[in-house]
Design a protein around this motif. Structure first.
Motif, PDB file in Angstrom:
ATOM      1  N   PRO A  22      17.273  32.768  28.669  1.00 16.07           N
ATOM      2  CA  PRO A  22      17.998  32.934  29.994  1.00 16.07           C
ATOM      3  C   PRO A  22      17.420  31.201  30.824  1.00 16.07           C
ATOM      4  O   PRO A  22      18.476  31.384  31.863  1.00 16.07           O
ATOM      5  CB  PRO A  22      16.491  33.856  29.989  1.00 16.07           C
ATOM      6  N   ILE A  23      16.533  30.673  30.283  1.00 11.45           N
ATOM      7  CA  ILE A  23      15.776  29.368  31.203  1.00 11.45           C
ATOM      8  C   ILE A  23      15.857  28.668  30.320  1.00 11.45           C
ATOM      9  O   ILE A  23      14.727  28.525  28.719  1.00 11.45           O
ATOM     10  CB  ILE A  23      14.686  29.541  32.255  1.00 11.45           C
ATOM     11  N   SER A  24      17.137  28.455  30.052  1.00 10.66           N
ATOM     12  CA  SER A  24      16.850  26.649  28.276  1.00 10.66           C
ATOM     13  C   SER A  24      17.010  25.403  28.738  1.00 10.66           C
ATOM     14  O   SER A  24      16.794  25.079  30.134  1.00 10.66           O
ATOM     15  CB  SER A  24      18.325  27.123  27.452  1.00 10.66           C
ATOM     16  N   GLN A  25      16.370  25.200  27.265  1.00 11.82           N
ATOM     17  CA  GLN A  25      16.251  23.424  28.017  1.00 11.82           C
ATOM     18  C   GLN A  25      17.878  21.986  28.436  1.00 11.82           C
ATOM     19  O   GLN A  25      17.997  22.077  29.346  1.00 11.82           O
ATOM     20  CB  GLN A  25      16.373  22.918  26.540  1.00 11.82           C
ATOM     21  N   SER A  26      18.971  23.075  27.840  1.00 14.92           N
ATOM     22  CA  SER A  26      20.155  22.517  28.119  1.00 14.92           C
ATOM     23  C   SER A  26      20.848  22.724  30.002  1.00 14.92           C
ATOM     24  O   SER A  26      20.774  22.693  30.482  1.00 14.92           O
ATOM     25  CB  SER A  26      21.532  23.117  27.486  1.00 14.92           C
ATOM     26  N   ASP A  27      19.967  24.403  30.319  1.00 14.31           N
ATOM     27  CA  ASP A  27      20.362  25.152  31.600  1.00 14.31           C
ATOM     28  C   ASP A  27      19.201  24.027  32.520  1.00 14.31           C
ATOM     29  O   ASP A  27      19.631  23.377  33.567  1.00 14.31           O
ATOM     30  CB  ASP A  27      19.587  26.071  31.856  1.00 14.31           C
ATOM     31  N   LEU A  28      17.932  23.666  31.532  1.00 12.51           N
ATOM     32  CA  LEU A  28      16.957  22.484  32.667  1.00 12.51           C
ATOM     33  C   LEU A  28      17.760  20.833  32.592  1.00 12.51           C
ATOM     34  O   LEU A  28      17.585  20.823  33.988  1.00 12.51           O
ATOM     35  CB  LEU A  28      15.548  22.099  32.229  1.00 12.51           C
TER      36      LEU A  28
ATOM     37  N   ASP B 128      12.978  18.186  28.301  1.00 10.96           N
ATOM     38  CA  ASP B 128      12.944  17.527  26.915  1.00 10.96           C
ATOM     39  C   ASP B 128      13.353  15.911  27.037  1.00 10.96           C
ATOM     40  O   ASP B 128      13.940  15.876  28.131  1.00 10.96           O
ATOM     41  CB  ASP B 128      13.878  17.851  25.685  1.00 10.96           C
ATOM     42  N   ASP B 129      12.474  14.979  26.315  1.00 12.00           N
ATOM     43  CA  ASP B 129      12.266  13.314  26.462  1.00 12.00           C
ATOM     44  C   ASP B 129      14.068  13.161  26.529  1.00 12.00           C
ATOM     45  O   ASP B 129      14.412  12.519  27.566  1.00 12.00           O
ATOM     46  CB  ASP B 129      11.679  12.659  25.779  1.00 12.00           C
ATOM     47  N   ASP B 130      14.329  14.043  25.702  1.00 12.35           N
ATOM     48  CA  ASP B 130      15.910  12.729  25.491  1.00 12.35           C
ATOM     49  C   ASP B 130      16.923  12.880  26.521  1.00 12.35           C
ATOM     50  O   ASP B 130      18.136  12.759  26.481  1.00 12.35           O
ATOM     51  CB  ASP B 130      16.754  13.505  23.793  1.00 12.35           C
ATOM     52  N   PHE B 131      16.783  14.258  27.400  1.00  8.89           N
ATOM     53  CA  PHE B 131      17.706  14.271  28.741  1.00  8.89           C
ATOM     54  C   PHE B 131      16.582  14.062  30.083  1.00  8.89           C
ATOM     55  O   PHE B 131      16.783  14.064  31.029  1.00  8.89           O
ATOM     56  CB  PHE B 131      17.798  15.670  28.966  1.00  8.89           C
ATOM     57  N   LEU B 132      15.939  13.068  29.488  1.00  6.75           N
ATOM     58  CA  LEU B 132      15.610  12.092  31.602  1.00  6.75           C
ATOM     59  C   LEU B 132      16.388  11.139  30.989  1.00  6.75           C
ATOM     60  O   LEU B 132      16.210  10.145  29.967  1.00  6.75           O
ATOM     61  CB  LEU B 132      13.423  11.939  30.554  1.00  6.75           C
ATOM     62  N   VAL B 133      17.050  10.018  31.809  1.00  4.59           N
ATOM     63  CA  VAL B 133      17.522   8.361  32.424  1.00  4.59           C
ATOM     64  C   VAL B 133      17.025   8.053  32.894  1.00  4.59           C
ATOM     65  O   VAL B 133      16.059   8.673  34.152  1.00  4.59           O
ATOM     66  CB  VAL B 133      19.324   9.199  31.645  1.00  4.59           C
ATOM     67  N   SER B 134      16.826   7.157  33.153  1.00  4.69           N
ATOM     68  CA  SER B 134      16.892   6.825  34.222  1.00  4.69           C
ATOM     69  C   SER B 134      17.638   5.481  35.153  1.00  4.69           C
ATOM     70  O   SER B 134      17.488   5.098  36.545  1.00  4.69           O
ATOM     71  CB  SER B 134      16.833   4.478  33.378  1.00  4.69           C
ATOM     72  N   ARG B 135      18.806   5.861  34.555  1.00  5.30           N
ATOM     73  CA  ARG B 135      20.521   5.541  34.997  1.00  5.30           C
ATOM     74  C   ARG B 135      20.995   6.095  35.550  1.00  5.30           C
ATOM     75  O   ARG B 135      21.627   7.307  34.353  1.00  5.30           O
ATOM     76  CB  ARG B 135      20.739   4.441  34.771  1.00  5.30           C
ATOM     77  N   GLU B 136      21.953   6.504  36.845  1.00  2.00           N
ATOM     78  CA  GLU B 136      22.269   7.372  37.243  1.00  2.00           C
ATOM     79  C   GLU B 136      23.805   7.348  35.776  1.00  2.00           C
ATOM     80  O   GLU B 136      23.922   8.554  36.575  1.00  2.00           O
ATOM     81  CB  GLU B 136      22.776   6.658  38.655  1.00  2.00           C
ATOM     82  N   ARG B 137      24.598   6.217  36.072  1.00  2.00           N
ATOM     83  CA  ARG B 137      25.441   6.472  35.284  1.00  2.00           C
ATOM     84  C   ARG B 137      25.188   7.350  33.942  1.00  2.00           C
ATOM     85  O   ARG B 137      26.276   8.185  33.334  1.00  2.00           O
ATOM     86  CB  ARG B 137      25.905   4.959  34.952  1.00  2.00           C
TER      87      ARG B 137
ATOM     88  N   TYR C 222      11.001  11.555  36.348  1.00  2.00           N
ATOM     89  CA  TYR C 222       9.197  11.883  36.465  1.00  2.00           C
ATOM     90  C   TYR C 222       9.557  13.308  36.485  1.00  2.00           C
ATOM     91  O   TYR C 222       8.187  14.544  36.431  1.00  2.00           O
ATOM     92  CB  TYR C 222       8.343  11.138  37.534  1.00  2.00           C
ATOM     93  N   VAL C 223      10.076  13.800  37.504  1.00  2.00           N
ATOM     94  CA  VAL C 223      10.301  14.963  38.530  1.00  2.00           C
ATOM     95  C   VAL C 223      10.412  16.136  36.780  1.00  2.00           C
ATOM     96  O   VAL C 223      10.279  17.363  36.774  1.00  2.00           O
ATOM     97  CB  VAL C 223      11.523  15.655  39.884  1.00  2.00           C
ATOM     98  N   GLY C 224      11.396  15.947  36.173  1.00  2.00           N
ATOM     99  CA  GLY C 224      11.590  16.737  34.728  1.00  2.00           C
ATOM    100  C   GLY C 224      11.048  16.765  34.051  1.00  2.00           C
ATOM    101  O   GLY C 224      11.152  17.142  33.906  1.00  2.00           O
ATOM    102  N   TRP C 225      10.330  15.772  34.180  1.00  2.00           N
ATOM    103  CA  TRP C 225       9.459  15.323  32.511  1.00  2.00           C
ATOM    104  C   TRP C 225       8.228  16.129  33.307  1.00  2.00           C
ATOM    105  O   TRP C 225       7.307  17.442  32.472  1.00  2.00           O
ATOM    106  CB  TRP C 225       8.480  14.128  33.122  1.00  2.00           C
ATOM    107  N   LEU C 226       7.836  16.789  34.451  1.00  6.67           N
ATOM    108  CA  LEU C 226       7.164  17.403  35.050  1.00  6.67           C
ATOM    109  C   LEU C 226       7.296  19.015  35.287  1.00  6.67           C
ATOM    110  O   LEU C 226       6.700  20.023  34.648  1.00  6.67           O
ATOM    111  CB  LEU C 226       6.309  17.288  36.105  1.00  6.67           C
ATOM    112  N   MET C 227       8.643  18.769  34.976  1.00  4.13           N
ATOM    113  CA  MET C 227       8.952  20.592  34.739  1.00  4.13           C
ATOM    114  C   MET C 227       9.383  20.878  33.132  1.00  4.13           C
ATOM    115  O   MET C 227      10.100  22.161  33.334  1.00  4.13           O
ATOM    116  CB  MET C 227      10.742  20.344  35.405  1.00  4.13           C
ATOM    117  N   GLY C 228       9.307  20.060  32.191  1.00  8.62           N
ATOM    118  CA  GLY C 228       8.789  20.879  31.028  1.00  8.62           C
ATOM    119  C   GLY C 228      11.086  20.242  30.317  1.00  8.62           C
ATOM    120  O   GLY C 228      10.829  21.451  29.074  1.00  8.62           O
TER     121      GLY C 228
END
Length: 409
Positions: A223-229, A273-282, A265-271
């Motif tokens: 229902p709420i998966s890592q890809s959906d997050l 996964d690290d490989d979906f957290l990025v620093s650059r808009e592109r 950082y908000v994404g990290w707080l939301m759980g």
């Protein structure tokens, strides 16, 4: 043209929604592909997204299972205990606090080394100064734009989260949370937006645990998966940055990087996964393009949710003279902006009438005065604060501005 790979529906590691409407997604994503500079599809990333539909936020899931226990059962965690724990922090937890709650709060407090608080503060300031532009894009391109794909939309309909009498309340909660992210120091452990984000993560996890036994996982994934997050995160960071530019808002590389850092950082707080957290808009645009290709097509839930949200705009609490006229103008303004942002094909799919682009025309001119003149720039902070207060009053009314209780039954 490359088509979606054939999959064995019995042994496939992906749900059947994966890449099922790829031709439609490619048409919708032509501009994004150019912006993200995607020359060829990264099949490793596509595989990651496909498998991510069957992965969840595990720490959140452990808390959710405890929150779904009956009061008095060993290890049970109540909503009140979660509220108090997020307010007091680990140091204020009683000795008999459930271990899973203690672990959850400690996890949120364990701020990653890469978090730069000066960068966070700058990003919060930029986000505040986006004012009504951010509110418009979050509603129209992030929320309604996301309803063009099946899966999460069907979950919202199944839980009643954005239909019927709850529409405006749920919209208000989302708006309240996103706008709280601009509160100075609010994202530091114990701050208001930090606490709200902890609530949102718990709410997502509880909904996932409650719905999973009766959810068509083979069709949609969890229902709420890592890809959906990850998809939701992309709708709230880079999509907003793209959207406000269409309204004439200038966005420097420094400002863009700062906003992306906030949402990382908000994404990290939301759980997420690290490989979906990025620093650059592109980098986010690149992920978003692949997420787009991985999506299902439009389901019946999309038009239902969209029409409910559009209709709910007339229910906003208007102040001043002629509230009925204000409601009509606001409704027509929304349709005008949606026509530009989503396109005529999506408007037809949603069953919405097409309108001329008059709203974008006046907003580009107005934003030129706001962001490109000394007079306008001097008032951006106070304007952003007024917008934050007005959005809360128009959606919550006299009710308390808070995140709703997660479904635990």
């Amino acid at each position: 043209m490359t088509t979606a790979p054939e999959r064995d529906t019995v042994t496939s590691p992906y749900p059947t929604r994966y890449r099922e409407a790829e031709d439609r997604s490619r048409r919708m994503g032509r501009a994004l592909k150019h912006i993200a500079r995607v020359d060829q599809i990264d099949e490793q990333l596509m595989d990651r997204l496909g498998r991510g539909y069957l992965e969840k936020d595990e720490p959140g899931a452990r808390l959710a299972r405890a929150m779904r226990l009956r009061s008095g059962e060993p290890g049970a965690v109540s909503r009140r205990q979660l509220d108090e724990a997020l307010t007091s922090g680990s140091a204020g937890l009683p000795d008999d606090a459930p271990e899973v709650l203690r672990e959850y709060i400690a996890l949120l407090e364990d701020t990653p080394d890469w978090v730069d608080w000066d960068q966070i503060a700058h990003g919060q300031k930029v986000y505040l100064r986006l004012g009504q532009n951010a509110a418009d894009i979050l509603l129209q391109l992030s929320l309604i734009g996301g309803y063009r794909f099946g899966g999460p939309t069907d979950l919202l309909v199944a839980t009643g989260g954005l239909t019927g009498n709850t529409t405006l309340r749920r919209l208000a909660e989302t708006s309240h949370w996103t706008m709280s992210l601009s509160i100075p120091d609010g994202l530091r452990p114990g701050g208001e937006s930090w606490r709200l984000t902890g609530h949102v993560r718990a709410m997502h996890a509880v909904v996932n645990e409650a719905m999973e036994p009766r959810w068509d996982t083979g069709r949609w994934g969890l229902p709420i998966s890592q890809s959906d997050l990850a998809a939701t995160l992309g709708l709230f960071d880079a999509v907003v940055l793209l959207g406000v530019r269409t309204l004439g808002v200038p966005m420097s590389r420094r400002d863009s990087d700062a906003v992306m850092h906030v949402w990382r950082y908000v994404g990290w707080l939301m759980g997420v996964d690290d490989d979906f957290l990025v620093s650059r808009e592109r980098d986010r645009h690149r992920i978003n393009y692949h997420i787009l290709l991985a999506q299902a097509g439009l389901s019946e839930a999309g038009p239902q949710l969209t029409q409910a949200l559009v209709a709910a705009q007339r229910q906003r609490k208007r102040s001043g003279p002629l509230p009925g006229v204000q409601a009509w103008v606001g409704h027509e303004r929304l349709l005008s902006m949606l026509t530009v942002l989503l396109g005529r094909e999506s408007m037809r799919e949603f069953g919405l009438p097409v309108r001329p682009p008059w709203a974008h025309a006046y907003l580009v001119t107005l934003n030129g005065l706001r962001y490109r003149t000394p007079w306008g720039r001097a008032r951006l902070d106070s304007w952003g604060e007024k917008v934050r207060d007005r959005e809360r009053k128009q959606t919550f009314g006299d009710a308390a501005a808070d995140i709703g209780r997660p479904v635990t039954t």
